[in-house]
Design a protein around this motif. Structure first.
Motif, short mmCIF file in Angstrom:
data_model
loop_
_atom_site.label_atom_id
_atom_site.label_comp_id
_atom_site.label_asym_id
_atom_site.label_seq_id
_atom_site.Cartn_x
_atom_site.Cartn_y
_atom_site.Cartn_z
N MET A 300 20.67 -22.03 -17.42
CA MET A 300 20.92 -22.45 -18.81
C MET A 300 21.26 -23.94 -18.87
SD MET A 300 20.89 -21.36 -21.90
CE MET A 300 21.08 -19.58 -21.89
N SER A 301 22.02 -24.43 -17.87
CA SER A 301 22.38 -25.86 -17.90
C SER A 301 21.14 -26.75 -17.69
CB SER A 301 23.46 -26.17 -16.85
OG SER A 301 22.97 -25.89 -15.56
N GLN A 302 20.17 -26.26 -16.92
CA GLN A 302 18.92 -27.02 -16.75
C GLN A 302 18.11 -27.05 -18.04
OE1 GLN A 302 17.78 -24.80 -13.19
NE2 GLN A 302 17.81 -26.69 -11.99
N PHE A 303 18.10 -25.93 -18.76
CA PHE A 303 17.44 -25.93 -20.07
C PHE A 303 18.17 -26.86 -21.04
CE2 PHE A 303 15.09 -22.04 -18.87
CZ PHE A 303 13.86 -22.36 -19.39
N ARG A 304 19.50 -26.88 -20.96
CA ARG A 304 20.28 -27.79 -21.82
C ARG A 304 19.91 -29.24 -21.53
NH1 ARG A 304 25.35 -26.11 -20.81
NH2 ARG A 304 25.61 -27.54 -19.08
N ASN A 305 19.82 -29.58 -20.23
CA ASN A 305 19.46 -30.95 -19.84
C ASN A 305 18.07 -31.31 -20.34
OD1 ASN A 305 21.91 -31.04 -18.57
ND2 ASN A 305 21.09 -30.92 -16.48
N LEU A 306 17.12 -30.38 -20.22
CA LEU A 306 15.75 -30.62 -20.69
C LEU A 306 15.74 -30.87 -22.20
CD1 LEU A 306 13.80 -27.92 -18.64
CD2 LEU A 306 13.52 -30.40 -18.42
N CYS A 307 16.47 -30.04 -22.94
CA CYS A 307 16.51 -30.18 -24.41
C CYS A 307 17.16 -31.50 -24.81
CB CYS A 307 17.27 -29.01 -25.04
SG CYS A 307 16.38 -27.43 -24.95
N ASN A 308 18.26 -31.86 -24.13
CA ASN A 308 18.95 -33.12 -24.46
C ASN A 308 18.06 -34.32 -24.16
OD1 ASN A 308 21.18 -31.66 -25.25
ND2 ASN A 308 22.33 -32.01 -23.37
N ALA A 309 17.35 -34.28 -23.02
CA ALA A 309 16.47 -35.39 -22.65
C ALA A 309 15.28 -35.49 -23.60
CB ALA A 309 15.99 -35.20 -21.20
N TYR A 310 14.74 -34.33 -23.99
CA TYR A 310 13.61 -34.33 -24.92
C TYR A 310 14.05 -34.85 -26.29
CZ TYR A 310 9.71 -32.52 -27.76
OH TYR A 310 8.65 -32.39 -28.62
N ARG A 311 15.25 -34.47 -26.72
CA ARG A 311 15.78 -34.96 -28.01
C ARG A 311 15.87 -36.49 -28.00
NH1 ARG A 311 19.31 -33.49 -32.32
NH2 ARG A 311 19.38 -35.32 -33.63
N LYS A 312 16.33 -37.04 -26.87
CA LYS A 312 16.46 -38.49 -26.76
C LYS A 312 15.08 -39.16 -26.88
CE LYS A 312 18.69 -42.00 -23.93
NZ LYS A 312 18.81 -42.47 -22.55
N MET A 313 14.08 -38.56 -26.25
CA MET A 313 12.71 -39.10 -26.32
C MET A 313 12.16 -38.99 -27.74
SD MET A 313 11.27 -37.61 -22.68
CE MET A 313 9.76 -38.56 -22.52
N CYS A 314 12.48 -37.89 -28.43
CA CYS A 314 12.02 -37.71 -29.82
C CYS A 314 12.70 -38.72 -30.76
CB CYS A 314 12.31 -36.29 -30.30
SG CYS A 314 11.24 -35.05 -29.54
N ASP A 315 13.96 -39.02 -30.47
CA ASP A 315 14.67 -40.03 -31.28
C ASP A 315 14.02 -41.40 -31.12
OD1 ASP A 315 16.40 -38.13 -32.24
OD2 ASP A 315 18.06 -38.64 -30.88
N GLU A 316 13.56 -41.68 -29.90
CA GLU A 316 12.92 -42.98 -29.63
C GLU A 316 11.49 -43.03 -30.20
OE1 GLU A 316 13.23 -43.18 -25.40
OE2 GLU A 316 15.40 -43.56 -25.44
N ASP A 317 10.82 -41.85 -30.24
CA ASP A 317 9.46 -41.77 -30.78
C ASP A 317 9.39 -40.57 -31.73
OD1 ASP A 317 6.80 -41.51 -31.37
OD2 ASP A 317 6.10 -41.24 -29.30
N PRO A 318 9.70 -40.79 -33.03
CA PRO A 318 9.77 -39.69 -33.99
C PRO A 318 8.48 -38.87 -34.13
CG PRO A 318 10.79 -41.66 -34.91
CD PRO A 318 10.10 -42.07 -33.64
#
Length: 354
Positions: A300-318
């Protein structure tokens, strides 16, 4: 929406003598419809056992989903509930449920409708509302769900949990529901289990999920080809992945697209073809996830890390979140058919799988 029980009333509620569930089925000529994946549970000891999993129901408000001929309904009423809301899509069952309603004056409210579209925001009295951080409200959802509706319904309710709306506008409403045994195993599967799936992550990051007991298929009429799991859900105060439901679902769905391959293969589908490899590597490095793990091995913590990292990338490229891998495949397929197949690559195994 219903007549309330008299205040201060403490006498135990008992249903008057009624026809058995089997007699109700005969009386109203009810037949389980295969196309609606209906299965009746006639053994009241088992319906009592299901209801017991919900916890203390005395003076509680309960919503039963798909009561059918009313076996579980009787067990809920016998538990001494304050109010019982029945939501039944199949009109054939309404007369039998009305008979139960008359046997418990002022306690039962019947809605002929579809639970997938029914608005539960106003289903219960406002005074029952609790803060999310408090203990769960005195509200319970119970249901022997048809197999055809169980997975889309639990996904819908998990989204409601994430957004704290629908039946969860009242707080951390508990649910006690039946699923095919295999679905029950998916809902509770741990990392490394062959049953670990999208459903495991979506349910466990939002709720405490417990597989309470298994009902053998032969207990149902008609007998389904599978056994049935009784699963209890209690929403968590804090979700394990603190990102919007749609984002978590997109990442988890992508990871599990190719469950037998390394997880980076599914992660790749989050990104457009141009720059796909570079962005996939960037996401996996930021999330600190081994790209050669299989999807069902991820914690679950690995999925959390993936989601957090993907969110950061989406914030940089909407524009990134709007990208749809399947749509990209469709466009490529259309281009191929327009150009003609000569010299064009064959459809890949991944495309066929999707």
């Amino acid at each position: 929406f219903c007549v309330m029980a008299a205040p201060g009333k403490v006498a135990a509620f008992r249903l008057p003598p009624l026809p058995t569930i089997g007699e109700i089925i005969k009386l109203f000529r009810l037949k389980a419809l295969k196309q609606l994946s209906q299965n009746f549970l006639l053994d009241l000891r088992l319906t009592d056992k299901i209801v017991k999993q919900a916890g203390e129901l005395k003076n509680a408000h309960v919503c039963e989903v798909g009561p059918g001929p009313g076996g579980i309904t009787r067990s809920i009423l016998s538990a001494g509930v304050e109010q019982l809301l029945l939501i039944e899509k199949d009109a054939r069952f309404i007369p039998g449920l009305q008979m139960l309603s008359e046997a418990a004056p002022g306690k039962v409210h019947i809605v002929h409708g579809d639970i997938l579209t029914y608005k539960m925001e106003k289903a219960f009295p406002k005074h029952l509302k609790k803060k999310w951080e408090d203990e769960p409200p005195d509200i319970h959802i119970i249901g022997n769900l048809p197999f055809s509706v169980s997975t889309p319904l639990i996904i819908k309710w998990l989204e409601n949990v994430s957004k704290r709306d629908g039946p969860f506008i009242y707080g951390r409403t508990q649910m006690t529901l039946t699923f095919q045994k295999e679905v029950g195993e998916r809902l509770t599967a741990n990392p490394g289990s062959s049953q670990r799936s999208r459903l495991s992550i979506m349910a466990q990051h939002l709720c405490t999920v417990e597989n309470r007991f298994i009902i053998p298929g032969q207990a149902f009429v008609p007998k389904p080809e599978v056994d049935v799991a009784v699963v209890h859900f209690t929403p968590l105060v804090q979700p394990k992945i603190q990102q919007p439901f749609e984002l978590v679902e997109k990442v988890v769905q992508s990871v599990f697209q190719f469950r037998r391959k390394y997880c980076f293969r599914g992660i790749e589908t989050l990104f457009p073809e141009n720059g796909r490899l570079k962005r996939t590597e960037q996401l996996m490095m930021t999330a600190n996830v081994d790209p050669t793990l299989r999807p069902f091995q991820l914690s679950m913590s690995q999925f959390r890390n993936l989601c957090n990292a993907y969110r950061k990338m989406c914030d940089e490229d909407p524009s990134l979140f709007a990208f749809n891998y399947r749509e990209e495949l469709r466009q490529k397929k259309m281009t191929r058919s327009l150009l003609g197949s000569t010299g064009q690559p064959e459809q890949t195994e991944e495309e066929n799988q999707l």
